[in-house]
Design a protein around this motif. Structure first.
Motif, PDB file in Angstrom:
ATOM      1  N   GLN A  39       0.844  -1.211   0.000  1.00  0.00           N
ATOM      2  CA  GLN A  39       0.000   0.000   0.000  1.00  0.00           C
ATOM      3  C   GLN A  39       0.874   1.254   0.000  1.00  0.00           C
ATOM      4  O   GLN A  39       0.643   2.203  -0.754  1.00  0.00           O
ATOM      5  CB  GLN A  39      -0.891  -0.019   1.243  1.00  0.00           C
ATOM      6  CG  GLN A  39      -1.852   1.162   1.359  1.00  0.00           C
ATOM      7  CD  GLN A  39      -2.394   1.309   2.787  1.00  0.00           C
ATOM      8  OE1 GLN A  39      -2.276   0.386   3.604  1.00  0.00           O
ATOM      9  NE2 GLN A  39      -2.958   2.468   3.079  1.00  0.00           N
ATOM     10  N   LYS A  88       2.446   1.934  -3.298  1.00  0.00           N
ATOM     11  CA  LYS A  88       1.415   2.410  -4.221  1.00  0.00           C
ATOM     12  C   LYS A  88       1.134   3.887  -3.958  1.00  0.00           C
ATOM     13  O   LYS A  88       1.074   4.701  -4.867  1.00  0.00           O
ATOM     14  CB  LYS A  88       0.151   1.573  -4.001  1.00  0.00           C
ATOM     15  CG  LYS A  88      -0.812   1.538  -5.165  1.00  0.00           C
ATOM     16  CD  LYS A  88      -1.897   0.510  -4.856  1.00  0.00           C
ATOM     17  CE  LYS A  88      -3.049   0.617  -5.835  1.00  0.00           C
ATOM     18  NZ  LYS A  88      -4.140  -0.316  -5.457  1.00  0.00           N
ATOM     19  N   GLU A  89       0.984   4.223  -2.698  1.00  0.00           N
ATOM     20  CA  GLU A  89       0.691   5.621  -2.342  1.00  0.00           C
ATOM     21  C   GLU A  89       1.861   6.537  -2.655  1.00  0.00           C
ATOM     22  O   GLU A  89       1.686   7.694  -3.000  1.00  0.00           O
ATOM     23  CB  GLU A  89       0.328   5.722  -0.858  1.00  0.00           C
ATOM     24  CG  GLU A  89      -1.007   5.092  -0.549  1.00  0.00           C
ATOM     25  CD  GLU A  89      -1.560   5.528   0.799  1.00  0.00           C
ATOM     26  OE1 GLU A  89      -1.110   6.550   1.343  1.00  0.00           O
ATOM     27  OE2 GLU A  89      -2.451   4.819   1.304  1.00  0.00           O
ATOM     28  N   LEU A 102       1.433   7.457  -6.139  1.00  0.00           N
ATOM     29  CA  LEU A 102       0.338   8.403  -6.322  1.00  0.00           C
ATOM     30  C   LEU A 102       0.792   9.798  -5.918  1.00  0.00           C
ATOM     31  O   LEU A 102       0.408  10.780  -6.509  1.00  0.00           O
ATOM     32  CB  LEU A 102      -0.866   7.982  -5.474  1.00  0.00           C
ATOM     33  CG  LEU A 102      -1.612   6.750  -5.983  1.00  0.00           C
ATOM     34  CD1 LEU A 102      -2.626   6.271  -4.950  1.00  0.00           C
ATOM     35  CD2 LEU A 102      -2.277   7.031  -7.317  1.00  0.00           C
ATOM     36  N   VAL A 147       4.387  10.239   3.370  1.00  0.00           N
ATOM     37  CA  VAL A 147       3.458   9.140   3.107  1.00  0.00           C
ATOM     38  C   VAL A 147       3.367   8.232   4.331  1.00  0.00           C
ATOM     39  O   VAL A 147       2.288   7.841   4.765  1.00  0.00           O
ATOM     40  CB  VAL A 147       3.905   8.330   1.866  1.00  0.00           C
ATOM     41  CG1 VAL A 147       2.902   7.218   1.585  1.00  0.00           C
ATOM     42  CG2 VAL A 147       4.045   9.238   0.654  1.00  0.00           C
TER      43      VAL A 147
END
Lengths: 308, 308
Positions: free
Chosen positions: A264, A267-268, A271, A301
């Motif tokens: 996760q 992935k973030e 982004l 993050v």
């Protein structure tokens, strides 16, 4: 005292625990005298052992090792040499720094015969092509699974030798599909490329990147090396030069997440920096600065995820 | 085999000379198997010795050592720790990097009790003031001849201890009037500050700089250390991290000149870069980039003198 006569640069040294000396001025009544053979007298006063200097030389020269940095792309290049045969390798040479690397190897009387890439780099041009032009015996080396052209391809578990030195190859995919970690078991050293960086890791959003695979590579391969092994990364953006397995197991803010959270997080991270993908590709563009932002920015993050 | 049972992370390793393997693909029939205790099997096939892993740990931990870099001022800061008492020192900490240094020391369970400056720096702000604010037990240390304020002053020949570690202090003036080289004889390491840089040296045109004195300091002190001693500089501008006494004696383009030519060279270097003096002073301005030009540009001066 017989040993002192044998050893040219005999040194005594102190090992006894000594309380912190808080005198405001620390001097010496024996201010840098010289020994009979003209060497500086480096004895400390609390002598417990006679230093076996010959042993120390042997230990220091069990492998010749230099860590070199390219400040443009924040890339580490490693020069490793066999002290007996003078055969040497470069791990992850950078195109623009090849002349520096070749010159220092020549001065050290080392014969660079291999250039090992940990993976197909996207943030700098590898120096192996230029090295092939400069050095007639030189061979380029990379993992078979990288899909890249090279003189020699390595598979997981392979043993690679230069002189009397032995490298054990660990396939550690995830940052790219063909990442390889090079381990020198005898010297407690591993070169992790971008699979594991100091308190960080390589991105996983291009070149067959796969954050789940990277997590497995780190935990099943790199983190099962002995705790005291030194890890030398492909890049560093904060001025660190090495770490250990024990430290990264405990303090790597990404890899200490559980697998699901790590995936996760990666992935973030993407982004948060969507433009990086376009800028990092195609391969061989110099995007060191961009990588730096990605590493340093990752703390934001992580903080959103409650890790800090 | 008894030893294998005792050692948790037992490793065999290869020492037999092996001809360069030029097969295009090097694989393994024993692809990264694991040992009975779950560790990766790092054995190489040409086994000659059973690796004494416990000894290796002891060797690696005889002193804890990390080299850290500040890319803004091209300054190296060194963290050294006693593995038994966890007492630690920083050599030449940089103000802006203190938080990094304190954090990594905490993670390594090290207690930074001293900050040693090799000299009064003109190109970056020392971190010792900030460290005194952050760490209650912390003491700043510098040579007495520097004329600088500090908690502890050192004289030539002094022995300085942290935990069970011993530093021998060598006065090496010339770059400034109060430069000190810190030697760890037991570990074959010396921290030269700006007296000697890798293939270069510090400038001598301000802060009681004296190129004749610098020449004597290097040849009578640093170059009389044993040849295999590693030298760690205060700065590097080309990505090098360490050198040896032997290498610098042979390849330092400045210090291999005779004394007269060296003095002339240092003088001509200043003439070639007259604006540097004004920009480098007052102390504590960040002039890393300017220093970089001075180092890299010195090859032009040397070529005029027929050295290259």
């Amino acid at each position: 005292m017989k040993m002192l006569g044998i050893l040219k640069h005999s040194i005594r040294y102190c090992r006894r625990p000594v309380a912190a000396n808080l005198q405001s001025t620390i001097g010496s009544t024996n201010s840098n005298k010289r020994t009979l053979d003209g060497q500086l007298d480096l004895r400390c006063t609390h002598v417990r052992h006679v230093h076996d200097d010959a042993k120390r030389v042997a230990e220091h020269e069990s492998v010749i090792f230099r860590q070199m940095f390219d400040g443009e792309t924040y890339t580490y290049t490693y020069l490793l040499g066999c002290p007996e045969t003078r055969a040497a390798i470069l791990i992850d040479p950078v195109y623009e720094m090849v002349d520096r690397d070749v010159k220092v190897a020549e001065e050290m009387e080392l014969d660079i015969i291999y250039g090992l890439n940990t993976h197909v780099h996207a943030d700098h041009v590898t120096g192996t092509g230029k090295l092939k032009e400069l050095l007639p015996r030189f061979k380029s080396v990379i993992s078979k699974s990288s899909g890249a052209k090279a003189d020699i391809h390595l598979e997981d578990g392979a043993e690679f030798k230069f002189g009397n030195q032995c490298i054990k190859c660990l396939s550690t995919p995830g940052h790219t599909g063909g990442c390889m970690t090079y381990v020198l078991p005898e010297h407690a050293m591993a070169f992790t490329g971008d699979a594991l960086l100091i308190r960080a890791c390589g991105r996983t959003d291009f070149q067959e990147g796969d954050s789940g695979k990277l997590y497995e590579s780190v935990w099943r391969k790199i983190f099962t090396l002995p705790n005291h092994f030194y890890l030398y990364p492909g890049h560093d953006y904060r001025g660190f030069s090495r770490t250990t397995v024990a430290e990264e197991k405990k303090f790597n803010p990404r890899l200490t997440l559980d697998k699901e959270k790590f995936v996760q997080f990666m992935k973030e991270l993407d982004l948060a920096y969507p433009k990086l993908i376009d800028k990092s590709l195609p391969a061989n563009l110099k995007c060191g600065e961009i990588s730096k932002e990605a590493i340093l920015g990752s703390e934001d993050v992580l903080s959103h995820m409650g890790n800090h």
